[in-house]
Enzyme design. Structure first.
Site, PDB file in Angstrom:
ATOM      1  CB  VAL A   1      -1.064   0.039   1.132  1.00 24.51           C
ATOM      2  CG1 VAL A   1      -2.087  -1.054   0.950  1.00 24.51           C
ATOM      3  CG2 VAL A   1      -0.457   0.002   2.502  1.00 24.51           C
ATOM      4  CG  HIS A   2       5.224   1.278   0.708  1.00 22.15           C
ATOM      5  ND1 HIS A   2       5.883   0.404   1.544  1.00 22.15           N
ATOM      6  CD2 HIS A   2       5.697   0.999  -0.534  1.00 22.15           C
ATOM      7  CE1 HIS A   2       6.713  -0.355   0.835  1.00 22.15           C
ATOM      8  NE2 HIS A   2       6.605  -0.001  -0.434  1.00 22.15           N
ATOM      9  N   GLY A   3       2.953   1.881  -2.009  1.00 21.68           N
ATOM     10  CA  GLY A   3       3.164   2.180  -3.431  1.00 21.68           C
ATOM     11  C   GLY A   3       1.894   2.586  -4.149  1.00 21.68           C
TER      12      GLY A   3
ATOM     13  CG  ASP B   1       3.607  -0.430   4.134  1.00 17.32           C
ATOM     14  OD1 ASP B   1       4.658   0.219   4.062  1.00 17.32           O
ATOM     15  OD2 ASP B   1       2.904  -0.702   3.148  1.00 17.32           O
TER      16      ASP B   1
END
Ligand SMILES: C[S@@+](CC[C@H](N)C(=O)[O-])C[C@H]1O[C@@H](n2cnc3c(N)ncnc32)[C@H](O)[C@@H]1O
Length: 348
Positions: free
Chosen positions: A243-245, A272
């Site tokens: 999700v950080h991407g 994450d």
């Protein structure tokens, strides 16, 4: 770099008596580290300390230039020198010898290329608010870079996966797990070892799956988690360092699809870096902001806090969101959530 200011140096920087030279020379330090690993300096010093002449002869390189590189590496904290002989520091032995179980050597090319190709685009990314060269498109056309990136993520996962697997609450009777953007598959493998009835599917882009772990109960599936059908009937979903991407809209849409793909009472685990549960200290904060900037310029993503992740999970229909920080998992924390069980009344 394992380099620390002493009290006088720290005061000189705090008072701005000296310019912040490490901003420039930090880049040189990265390239010195890459060159040393590639030349075989760290591996050659693994067995015994050597003089610069002995090392240069062993590597077949210029002895005077070798001395310059060795003194640089010693200055940065990768080597120690005594009686004219260089030996590895603990950091170099752990992270930069190829035989070490925590070796980061195969991932160095990824950072070298990131520094040369991606980071110079920060100015344009900030002007436009999005990456100029989308990272995964770059990987698609560059197998060596893709291998190095996968090696880097695998090295971190290898270190963290056993502790993470102990912290993931797998529902009793669970049979099917989906590892979204699971790449090397090592988090899945650690869970498969603990849960003999579980089978895993790892969905990732074709180039990432070339290095996927081999396990009789793990099925790699090439595809896009943003566009392709994810299937259904899963008991566990892993969403590690994915999700950080993603943008907020992409994250929200993916979480909704994953909620639908899970069985009632199924478990979703987001792994994450969470921006609001950080080790206190200015250096940790600075590192976190650099990471955030890296995600912006490389993939158009960002670091989110655990409260932000929890809100996204709840909005997608998940319940009982809990935060876990497995010991021995320094860079991956967990947000664990469940889909409502069949009998549970629906709550907003
Ligand atoms: C930072 S890596 C994380 C790998 C692994 N989950 C871990 O935590 O070590 C992100 C992974 O997402 C994959 N990925 C990115 N976009 C994707 C997409 N649209 N569909 C499938 N996989 C994707 C990448 O190929 C990469 O393997």
């Amino acid at each position: 770099m394992p380099l620390f200011y002493n009290v006088i140096e720290a005061a000189a920087h705090r008072l701005s008596i000296v310019p912040p030279m490490f901003d420039y020379f930090g880049a040189l330090a990265l390239h010195a580290l890459v060159a040393a690993a590639r030349l075989g300096v760290f591996d050659a010093l693994r067995e015994r300390p050597l003089t610069e002449r002995e090392l240069a002869a062993a590597l077949g390189v210029d002895p005077v230039a070798t001395g310059v590189l060795l003194r640089t590496l010693a200055g940065l904290g990768y080597l120690r020198v005594r009686g004219g002989r260089y030996r590895l520091s603990r950091a170099a032995r752990l992270w930069f010898t190829t035989g070490s179980p925590t070796s980061l050597v195969a991932g160095l090319e990824f950072w070298e290329r990131t520094a040369c190709v991606i980071w110079p685009e920060i100015e344009r990314a900030v002007r436009g608010g999005a990456p100029v060269t989308p990272f995964y498109a770059l990987l698609e056309g560059d197998p060596a870079l893709s291998r190095s990136f996968q090696a880097w993520t695998a090295a971190l996962a290898r270190r963290q996966a056993p502790a993470v697997a102990r912290a993931v609450p797998v529902p009793s009777g669970a049979r099917r797990m989906l590892d979204v953007g699971g790449g090397h598959g090592l988090f899945s493998v650690a869970l498969l070892r603990r849960h003999p009835a579980l089978r895993a599917t790892v969905i990732d882009l074709p180039q990432a799956l070339r290095a996927a772990a081999d396990h009789p109960r793990l099925t790699p599936r090439a595809g896009s988690f943003l566009e392709d059908d994810l299937g259904d009937g899963y008991d566990v979903v892993l969403l590690f360092n994915v999700v950080h991407g993603l943008t907020d809209d992409e994250t929200a849409a993916l979480l909704r699809r994953l909620a639908a793909a899970l069985n009632p009472g199924g478990t979703l685990v987001v792994g994450d870096q969470f921006g609001d549960s950080l080790m206190p200290g200015r250096a940790s904060r600075a590192l976190l902001h650099l990471l955030d900037l890296n995600y912006l310029v490389a993939v158009g993503g960002k670091v989110r806090g655990r409260r932000e992740i929890a809100a996204l999970l709840r909005a997608a229909g998940f319940r009982d969101v809990r935060h876990r920080r497995p010991l021995r998992s320094p860079v991956t924390e967990l947000a664990v959530a469940r889909t409502p069980s069949r009998s549970a009344p629906r709550r907003a």
